[in-house]
Write an enzyme that holds these catalytic residues in place. Structure first.
Site, PDB file in Angstrom:
ATOM      1  N   ASP A  81       0.914  -1.111   0.065  1.00  0.00           N
ATOM      2  CA  ASP A  81      -0.109  -0.116   0.139  1.00  0.00           C
ATOM      3  C   ASP A  81       0.915   1.332   0.103  1.00  0.00           C
ATOM      4  O   ASP A  81       1.900   1.183   0.407  1.00  0.00           O
ATOM      5  CB  ASP A  81      -1.097   0.107   1.353  1.00  0.00           C
ATOM      6  CG  ASP A  81      -1.951   1.155   1.253  1.00  0.00           C
ATOM      7  OD1 ASP A  81      -2.128   1.857   0.327  1.00  0.00           O
ATOM      8  OD2 ASP A  81      -2.704   1.201   2.310  1.00  0.00           O
ATOM      9  N   TYR A  99      -3.696   5.629   3.209  1.00  0.00           N
ATOM     10  CA  TYR A  99      -4.698   5.260   4.256  1.00  0.00           C
ATOM     11  C   TYR A  99      -4.240   5.442   5.573  1.00  0.00           C
ATOM     12  O   TYR A  99      -4.922   5.936   6.558  1.00  0.00           O
ATOM     13  CB  TYR A  99      -5.031   3.902   3.989  1.00  0.00           C
ATOM     14  CG  TYR A  99      -6.208   3.464   5.189  1.00  0.00           C
ATOM     15  CD1 TYR A  99      -7.525   3.799   4.860  1.00  0.00           C
ATOM     16  CD2 TYR A  99      -6.058   2.985   6.410  1.00  0.00           C
ATOM     17  CE1 TYR A  99      -8.556   3.586   5.657  1.00  0.00           C
ATOM     18  CE2 TYR A  99      -6.839   2.687   7.276  1.00  0.00           C
ATOM     19  CZ  TYR A  99      -8.320   2.771   7.017  1.00  0.00           C
ATOM     20  OH  TYR A  99      -9.249   2.679   8.136  1.00  0.00           O
ATOM     21  N   ASP A 109      -7.866  -7.510   0.343  1.00  0.00           N
ATOM     22  CA  ASP A 109      -7.350  -7.489   1.867  1.00  0.00           C
ATOM     23  C   ASP A 109      -8.010  -7.033   2.795  1.00  0.00           C
ATOM     24  O   ASP A 109      -8.782  -6.201   2.466  1.00  0.00           O
ATOM     25  CB  ASP A 109      -5.802  -6.792   1.539  1.00  0.00           C
ATOM     26  CG  ASP A 109      -5.904  -5.289   1.761  1.00  0.00           C
ATOM     27  OD1 ASP A 109      -5.647  -4.897   2.864  1.00  0.00           O
ATOM     28  OD2 ASP A 109      -6.398  -4.643   0.702  1.00  0.00           O
TER      29      ASP A 109
END
Length: 377
Positions: free
Chosen positions: A92, A96, A272
């Site tokens: 990632d 986030y 995920d």
């Protein structure tokens, strides 16, 4: 990276495919265990392979950048060499995690994001360019574009401005990615991310922009952040109908077993979520017959396997009573057994979905299994 679309279900939009990377082939639909800091919590790499049968795991740019840091990552030869996982890895972008730091002095502007480390309070900056460089150094097979994940609820005006900035950031990510090379002798692939909060017109606009970037795969972000499941499903379907059919679609951070099955039916290939391991540590056990709170008194004397229908060493070797004893006693082995079991269940779920898509019985199988998934035992 190469994606081959093998079979499409005649009664839904579910698909079975293959993603080929330099570290191995991934069969889709697939669930990817989350290894935020270079480890799937409480699970050895050998157990991930032999018990869970994971085909790909995740690492996180934000956490690995802060600790152990890029110098050690480069000295080790990248994350694969550092943690001993020789199958595919996805990272990632850290977007986030930066989003979750709201209220700690985080500042977002056109250039990028200024934030404070949760470890020592040090000030750092992420930009589309250095996030590409960081992920090059980590060495994942699939790396994510830097984006802003909007909160829920979110005003339309903010969602639109954020989406447009995410699109501009994507252009910068692509430019940096295309002008740099992988670090450790294997290829890397960049996935852009669809945003747009809960607004259908923004999601359509974003999906069209992301599709036009022409990358080898695409992701859907900004969902499963608090919105009702029905809205998540509606927007996932809208986006999947726009994203290219011949490229993998990754729905980020989703979710429950029921969420995953529904989104497979809408055309998603990759998932995920921290739920199987996080909930395992709290005593929530997913099984082929329903959900167990292993802390409950009713399991105290139950010497039957955790899940006889699942297979796998951990799920059939240990009893519910023994797992309850470990969890109630705060023993580390309890968290390990529960985590391995839940991940084994999640991989069983997507692998079964794949088998049913291929043999043409996915829709009927999904109706039957969904009756059990949310049942509290």
């Amino acid at each position: 990276m190469k994606f081959t679309l093998q079979v499409e279900d005649p009664h839904s939009k579910a698909r079975a495919g293959l993603i080929e990377t330099d570290h191995g082939v991934i069969q889709t639909p697939i669930f990817m265990p989350v290894g935020t800091a270079g480890t799937v919590k409480a699970v050895h790499q050998r157990e991930l392979k032999e018990d869970v049968k994971a085909q790909i795991i995740l690492g996180n740019t934000y956490h690995l950048y802060l600790r152990p840091g890029l110098d050690l990552m480069e000295k080790a030869g990248g994350l694969h060499a550092f943690n001993g996982w020789d199958r595919p890895i996805l990272t990632d972008s850290g977007g986030y995690q930066v989003y979750s730091l709201a209220g700690t002095g985080r500042k977002i502007n056109e250039e990028g994001v200024v934030f404070k480390s949760h470890i020592d309070g040090g000030v750092h900056t992420f930009t589309p360019e250095n996030v590409m460089d960081i992920q090059r150094t980590i060495g994942a097979d699939i790396i994510m574009a830097f984006d802003e994940c909007t909160p829920y609820p979110c005003e339309f005006t903010y969602a639109r401005k954020s989406m447009e900035m995410t699109h501009r950031w994507l252009t910068r990510c692509c430019d940096r990615f295309d002008s740099t090379e992988p670090r450790y002798g294997h290829s890397q692939t960049l996935f852009p991310i669809v945003q747009g909060s809960v607004y259908k017109d923004l999601r359509k606009q974003s999906a069209e922009f992301i599709a036009s970037a022409g990358r080898e795969g695409n992701a859907i972000g900004g969902l499963s952040v608090g919105e009702p499941a029905e809205i998540m499903y509606e927007l996932t379907e809208v986006v999947c109908d726009i994203l290219p059919r011949n490229k993998p679609r990754y729905l980020m951070g989703v979710g429950t077993p029921a969420n995953i099955l529904e989104c497979i039916a809408l055309g998603v290939d990759m998932f995920d979520c921290v739920m199987p391991t996080r909930n395992a540590r709290n005593g929530m056990i997913f099984t082929t017959e329903g959900i167990i709170n292993i802390r409950n008194e009713k399991w105290k004397d139950d010497l039957s396997p955790i899940d006889a229908g699942l297979g796998g060493h951990v799920s059939t070797f240990y009893s519910k009573a023994y797992l309850r004893h470990l969890v109630k006693s705060g023993e580390m082995l309890g968290a390990q057994i529960a985590s391995i079991h839940n991940l084994t269940f999640y991989l069983w779920l997507v692998n079964s979905a794949r088998e049913k898509i291929i043999d043409g019985s996915f829709a009927s199988w999904k109706r039957e299994i969904e009756k059990k998934l949310n049942q509290r035992l």
